[in-house]
Design a protein around this motif. Structure first.
Motif, PDB file in Angstrom:
ATOM      1  N   GLY A 114       0.889  -1.308  -0.062  1.00 56.30           N
ATOM      2  CA  GLY A 114       0.001  -0.080   0.064  1.00 56.30           C
ATOM      3  C   GLY A 114       0.790   1.312   0.024  1.00 56.30           C
ATOM      4  O   GLY A 114       0.292   2.373   0.113  1.00 56.30           O
ATOM      5  N   ALA A 115       2.028   1.108  -0.327  1.00 55.15           N
ATOM      6  CA  ALA A 115       3.045   2.451  -0.152  1.00 55.15           C
ATOM      7  C   ALA A 115       2.583   3.624  -1.058  1.00 55.15           C
ATOM      8  O   ALA A 115       2.822   4.512  -0.636  1.00 55.15           O
ATOM      9  CB  ALA A 115       4.401   1.837  -0.396  1.00 55.15           C
ATOM     10  N   PHE A 116       2.060   3.283  -2.168  1.00 56.86           N
ATOM     11  CA  PHE A 116       1.780   4.183  -3.186  1.00 56.86           C
ATOM     12  C   PHE A 116       0.180   4.872  -3.060  1.00 56.86           C
ATOM     13  O   PHE A 116      -0.085   5.328  -3.848  1.00 56.86           O
ATOM     14  CB  PHE A 116       2.070   3.740  -4.611  1.00 56.86           C
ATOM     15  CG  PHE A 116       3.405   3.418  -4.752  1.00 56.86           C
ATOM     16  CD1 PHE A 116       4.543   4.365  -4.458  1.00 56.86           C
ATOM     17  CD2 PHE A 116       4.039   2.201  -5.162  1.00 56.86           C
ATOM     18  CE1 PHE A 116       5.970   3.777  -4.600  1.00 56.86           C
ATOM     19  CE2 PHE A 116       5.211   1.857  -5.375  1.00 56.86           C
ATOM     20  CZ  PHE A 116       6.310   2.511  -4.988  1.00 56.86           C
ATOM     21  N   LEU A 117      -0.535   4.177  -2.173  1.00 57.41           N
ATOM     22  CA  LEU A 117      -1.947   4.140  -2.281  1.00 57.41           C
ATOM     23  C   LEU A 117      -2.224   5.174  -0.939  1.00 57.41           C
ATOM     24  O   LEU A 117      -1.945   5.267   0.056  1.00 57.41           O
ATOM     25  CB  LEU A 117      -2.656   2.960  -1.925  1.00 57.41           C
ATOM     26  CG  LEU A 117      -2.359   1.862  -2.944  1.00 57.41           C
ATOM     27  CD1 LEU A 117      -3.283   0.852  -2.796  1.00 57.41           C
ATOM     28  CD2 LEU A 117      -2.575   2.452  -4.449  1.00 57.41           C
ATOM     29  N   ASP A 118      -3.228   6.312  -1.297  1.00 60.68           N
ATOM     30  CA  ASP A 118      -4.175   7.046  -0.158  1.00 60.68           C
ATOM     31  C   ASP A 118      -5.109   5.818   0.466  1.00 60.68           C
ATOM     32  O   ASP A 118      -5.444   6.043   1.673  1.00 60.68           O
ATOM     33  CB  ASP A 118      -4.675   8.221  -0.783  1.00 60.68           C
ATOM     34  CG  ASP A 118      -3.780   9.316  -0.914  1.00 60.68           C
ATOM     35  OD1 ASP A 118      -2.709   9.339  -0.147  1.00 60.68           O
ATOM     36  OD2 ASP A 118      -4.203  10.035  -1.563  1.00 60.68           O
ATOM     37  N   GLY A 119      -5.492   4.985  -0.093  1.00 62.41           N
ATOM     38  CA  GLY A 119      -6.377   4.009   0.278  1.00 62.41           C
ATOM     39  C   GLY A 119      -7.235   3.190  -0.807  1.00 62.41           C
ATOM     40  O   GLY A 119      -7.073   3.550  -2.076  1.00 62.41           O
ATOM     41  N   LEU A 120      -8.179   2.726  -0.463  1.00 62.84           N
ATOM     42  CA  LEU A 120      -9.206   2.015  -1.487  1.00 62.84           C
ATOM     43  C   LEU A 120     -10.340   2.591  -1.324  1.00 62.84           C
ATOM     44  O   LEU A 120     -10.945   2.810   0.195  1.00 62.84           O
ATOM     45  CB  LEU A 120      -9.043   0.339  -1.601  1.00 62.84           C
ATOM     46  CG  LEU A 120      -7.475  -0.268  -1.581  1.00 62.84           C
ATOM     47  CD1 LEU A 120      -7.052  -0.635  -0.397  1.00 62.84           C
ATOM     48  CD2 LEU A 120      -7.719  -1.135  -2.711  1.00 62.84           C
ATOM     49  N   VAL A 121     -11.476   2.597  -2.511  1.00 66.46           N
ATOM     50  CA  VAL A 121     -12.708   3.356  -2.204  1.00 66.46           C
ATOM     51  C   VAL A 121     -13.519   2.073  -3.133  1.00 66.46           C
ATOM     52  O   VAL A 121     -13.216   2.062  -4.250  1.00 66.46           O
ATOM     53  CB  VAL A 121     -12.794   4.550  -2.414  1.00 66.46           C
ATOM     54  CG1 VAL A 121     -12.378   4.985  -3.786  1.00 66.46           C
ATOM     55  CG2 VAL A 121     -14.347   5.017  -2.274  1.00 66.46           C
ATOM     56  N   PRO A 122     -14.695   1.721  -2.832  1.00 65.32           N
ATOM     57  CA  PRO A 122     -15.728   1.047  -3.943  1.00 65.32           C
ATOM     58  C   PRO A 122     -16.350   2.236  -4.670  1.00 65.32           C
ATOM     59  O   PRO A 122     -16.828   2.929  -4.139  1.00 65.32           O
ATOM     60  CB  PRO A 122     -16.832   0.367  -2.745  1.00 65.32           C
ATOM     61  CG  PRO A 122     -16.730   0.987  -1.533  1.00 65.32           C
ATOM     62  CD  PRO A 122     -15.187   1.690  -1.397  1.00 65.32           C
ATOM     63  N   VAL A 123     -16.345   2.109  -5.879  1.00 62.74           N
ATOM     64  CA  VAL A 123     -17.200   2.827  -6.963  1.00 62.74           C
ATOM     65  C   VAL A 123     -17.619   2.058  -7.831  1.00 62.74           C
ATOM     66  O   VAL A 123     -17.084   1.163  -8.525  1.00 62.74           O
ATOM     67  CB  VAL A 123     -15.956   3.894  -7.498  1.00 62.74           C
ATOM     68  CG1 VAL A 123     -16.680   4.724  -8.732  1.00 62.74           C
ATOM     69  CG2 VAL A 123     -15.091   4.784  -6.645  1.00 62.74           C
ATOM     70  N   GLU A 124     -19.001   1.988  -7.912  1.00 60.64           N
ATOM     71  CA  GLU A 124     -19.782   1.251  -8.872  1.00 60.64           C
ATOM     72  C   GLU A 124     -19.421  -0.205  -9.044  1.00 60.64           C
ATOM     73  O   GLU A 124     -19.321  -0.756 -10.040  1.00 60.64           O
ATOM     74  CB  GLU A 124     -19.704   1.718 -10.404  1.00 60.64           C
ATOM     75  CG  GLU A 124     -20.271   3.419 -10.281  1.00 60.64           C
ATOM     76  CD  GLU A 124     -19.826   4.084 -11.500  1.00 60.64           C
ATOM     77  OE1 GLU A 124     -19.304   3.387 -12.569  1.00 60.64           O
ATOM     78  OE2 GLU A 124     -20.098   5.222 -11.619  1.00 60.64           O
ATOM     79  N   GLY A 125     -19.553  -0.766  -7.754  1.00 62.31           N
ATOM     80  CA  GLY A 125     -19.415  -2.124  -7.525  1.00 62.31           C
ATOM     81  C   GLY A 125     -17.770  -2.596  -7.937  1.00 62.31           C
ATOM     82  O   GLY A 125     -17.498  -3.908  -7.753  1.00 62.31           O
ATOM     83  N   ARG A 126     -16.791  -1.690  -8.000  1.00 55.73           N
ATOM     84  CA  ARG A 126     -15.526  -2.144  -8.159  1.00 55.73           C
ATOM     85  C   ARG A 126     -14.631  -1.378  -7.004  1.00 55.73           C
ATOM     86  O   ARG A 126     -14.843  -0.305  -6.704  1.00 55.73           O
ATOM     87  CB  ARG A 126     -15.007  -1.626  -9.650  1.00 55.73           C
ATOM     88  CG  ARG A 126     -15.633  -2.353 -10.806  1.00 55.73           C
ATOM     89  CD  ARG A 126     -14.962  -1.729 -12.121  1.00 55.73           C
ATOM     90  NE  ARG A 126     -15.275  -2.357 -13.079  1.00 55.73           N
ATOM     91  CZ  ARG A 126     -16.309  -2.183 -13.824  1.00 55.73           C
ATOM     92  NH1 ARG A 126     -16.795  -1.124 -13.958  1.00 55.73           N
ATOM     93  NH2 ARG A 126     -16.773  -2.944 -15.036  1.00 55.73           N
ATOM     94  N   MET A 127     -13.548  -2.066  -6.805  1.00 57.77           N
ATOM     95  CA  MET A 127     -12.767  -1.533  -5.698  1.00 57.77           C
ATOM     96  C   MET A 127     -11.605  -0.819  -6.589  1.00 57.77           C
ATOM     97  O   MET A 127     -10.964  -1.055  -7.546  1.00 57.77           O
ATOM     98  CB  MET A 127     -11.921  -2.607  -5.051  1.00 57.77           C
ATOM     99  CG  MET A 127     -11.256  -1.981  -3.825  1.00 57.77           C
ATOM    100  SD  MET A 127     -12.239  -1.137  -2.409  1.00 57.77           S
ATOM    101  CE  MET A 127     -13.187  -2.374  -1.851  1.00 57.77           C
TER     102      MET A 127
END
Length: 148
Positions: A114-127
């Motif tokens: 996860g070093a390059f991520l601010d995070g994950l978010v579900p959008v329209e059924g996709r991560m």
């Protein structure tokens, strides 16, 4: 608080970048390769008289080198004081997310996951993986490109 992202794809993976960091989206053009560049730096292109470094985002994220075709695009982003290009397969949409929905990347025994991520978010059924551009170009995180 709401945040707008441009979403795009690398293979079957969906990613997003804060819309305020996007300067333009260009068609793929071949790059001029630089000597001794990191494996994820595909070279440079001429952006209206400015030398634009182009990063292979797939390689930077450890997913292997991209084989760019005419269907690929370069997303030009502002990172600190420099414009940089990111090679992606396709640009999808502009979406609004609620900051409260953004979840940290899970610890998977690999600190760079996860070093390059601010995070994950579900959008329209996709991560959707939300990129942190400062960490993407910084030297703090080791390149995780896998040429194999």
């Amino acid at each position: 608080m709401s945040r707008q992202l441009i979403t795009f794809q690398i293979g079957e993976q969906y990613l997003g970048v804060d819309i305020m960091a996007i300067r333009e989206i260009r068609a793929w053009t071949p790059t001029t390769i630089l000597p001794h560049a990191a494996p994820y730096v595909r070279g440079v292109v001429n952006l209206r008289g400015t030398v634009l470094p182009v990063l292979d985002l797939s390689a930077r994220l450890g997913w292997g080198l991209a084989e760019p075709t005419a269907r690929h695009v370069i997303i030009v982003v502002q990172i600190a004081d420099q414009l940089q290009g990111l090679i992606v397969d396709a640009v999808n949409d502009i979406v609004s997310i609620d900051e409260a929905e953004l979840q940290p990347a899970p610890a998977l025994g690999n600190e760079t996951a996860g070093a390059f991520l601010d995070g994950l978010v579900p959008v329209e059924g996709r991560m959707v993986m939300v990129l942190n551009l400062d960490r993407l170009s910084g030297e703090a995180a080791e390149p995780v490109a896998d040429a194999a």
